[in-house]
Design an enzyme around this catalytic site. Structure first.
Site, PDB file in Angstrom:
ATOM      1  N   ASP A  49       0.848  -1.203   0.000  1.00 18.41           N
ATOM      2  CA  ASP A  49       0.000   0.000   0.000  1.00 18.41           C
ATOM      3  C   ASP A  49       0.880   1.248   0.000  1.00 18.41           C
ATOM      4  OD1 ASP A  49       0.811  -0.270   2.627  1.00 18.41           O
ATOM      5  OD2 ASP A  49      -1.180  -0.024   3.507  1.00 18.41           O
ATOM      6  N   GLU A 120      -1.352  -5.759   8.656  1.00 18.90           N
ATOM      7  CA  GLU A 120      -0.462  -5.198   9.687  1.00 18.90           C
ATOM      8  C   GLU A 120      -1.020  -5.499  11.079  1.00 18.90           C
ATOM      9  OE1 GLU A 120       0.254  -1.031   8.988  1.00 18.90           O
ATOM     10  OE2 GLU A 120       0.987  -1.392   6.947  1.00 18.90           O
ATOM     11  N   GLU A 187       9.386  -4.647  10.367  1.00 21.60           N
ATOM     12  CA  GLU A 187       9.772  -3.329   9.855  1.00 21.60           C
ATOM     13  C   GLU A 187      10.357  -2.447  10.947  1.00 21.60           C
ATOM     14  OE1 GLU A 187       7.023  -1.440   7.183  1.00 21.60           O
ATOM     15  OE2 GLU A 187       8.170   0.421   7.136  1.00 21.60           O
TER      16      GLU A 187
HETATM   17  O1  KIV Z   1       3.630  -1.101   1.674  1.00 21.39           O
HETATM   18  C1  KIV Z   1       4.751  -1.639   1.525  1.00 21.39           C
HETATM   19  O2  KIV Z   1       5.439  -1.441   0.522  1.00 21.39           O
HETATM   20  C2  KIV Z   1       5.219  -2.532   2.605  1.00 21.39           C
HETATM   21  C3  KIV Z   1       6.622  -3.038   2.521  1.00 21.39           C
HETATM   22  C4  KIV Z   1       7.601  -1.967   2.645  1.00 21.39           C
HETATM   23  C5  KIV Z   1       6.871  -4.114   3.504  1.00 21.39           C
HETATM   24  O3  KIV Z   1       4.484  -2.820   3.483  1.00 21.39           O
END
Ligand code: KIV
Length: 270
Positions: A49, A120, A187
């Site tokens: 996203d 998430e 992350e």
């Molecule tokens: O939205 C994204 O690109 C992500 C990655 C950086 C893990 O969640």
């Protein structure tokens, strides 16, 4: 090394962790880049996203919509033959109720042709992950810094440094594993926290800004290519300077057109 002639499945990632083989993941948002990335042999392509910030110019991922993710998922699918295609579920598409989550994640798999979704959160989202896995939807988790909670977390901050925070992240990852997630993104956390998580669970960890101990790494393609040079972070390694190449190519074109050098006879029809 995974068999480069066969599509990557969720189970292959766990086998790779067991064999100590690193998992390589990148984002993609369109068919052209997806094909380039897939042909290069990465294992996982994520339609993040982050498309909402990187391509659409928004300040956060919060305003990404389900239709937007489905659109990008569908076009990325056209470029991906081998990598495991995973789609980020946008904010509020899975947090409100399990029923909503099943319908929205199911829609994403049906309408994009992707193999998995990413959500998430840790313990709080584990019952939802379990419900999704039970209806056949492979789920990748995401703990540590979670961009959809950027305001609650007080900005883009490294997580896991406060007293007890490391233990909480480990518990979050364990809850996702127990709920049936096939892997988990870690992350922005100190390397020792990521190492503890990686050692505590049997499913693979895929790190971004979380050091070398993770079972794999993911980066945003446009960041690592130096195409999105508005973003920089300590963890980011730029493997190219595409923004610089674009600027100098456009400048050269401008100068050629203004000077009457382009098109010349070699670019004109008789
Ligand atoms: O939205 C994204 O690109 C992500 C990655 C950086 C893990 O969640």
């Amino acid at each position: 090394m995974p068999d480069k002639s066969k599509p990557v499945r969720t189970v292959d990632l766990k086998v790779m962790k067991g064999a100590g083989e690193k998992i390589v993941a990148l984002t993609a948002y369109d068919a052209l880049f997806a094909a380039l990335v897939d042909e290069s042999g990465v294992d996982v392509i994520l339609v993040g996203d982050s498309v909402n910030t990187v391509l659409c110019g928004e300040a956060t991922t919060l305003s990404a919509t389900l239709d937007q993710m489905i659109y990008h998922g569908r076009i990325v699918r056209k470029g991906v033959r081998r990598a495991l295609l995973t789609i980020d579920m946008p904010y509020l598409s899975y947090q409100v109720s399990i029923e909503d989550a099943k319908r929205n994640c199911g829609r994403v798999l049906k309408e994009t042709g992707a193999e998995a979704v990413k959500v998430e959160g840790g313990r709080s989202v584990a019952p939802t992950v379990n419900a999704l896995v039970e209806i056949g939807i492979p789920v990748m988790g995401h703990v540590g810094f979670t961009p959809q909670s950027v305001h609650a977390m007080g900005g883009h901050r490294v997580q896991g440094r406060a007293v007890g925070a490391k233990e909480r992240i480990v518990e979050d990852a364990k809850a996702l594993e127990q709920a049936g997630a096939f892997s988990v993104v870690l992350e922005l956390m100190p390397s020792d926290v990521a190492q503890s998580v990686t050692e505590a669970i049997d499913i693979p960890t895929i790190g971004i800004g979380s050091g070398p101990s993770c079972d794999g790494q993911v980066l945003v393609l446009h960041d690592m290519l130096g195409l999105n040079d508005r973003f920089s972070a300590k963890f980011l390694k730029r493997y190219a300077d595409l923004a610089g190449s674009v600027r100098s190519a456009v400048k050269a074109y401008e100068e050629d057109v203004r000077a009457g050098r382009y098109p010349d006879v070699s670019h004109a029809y008789e």
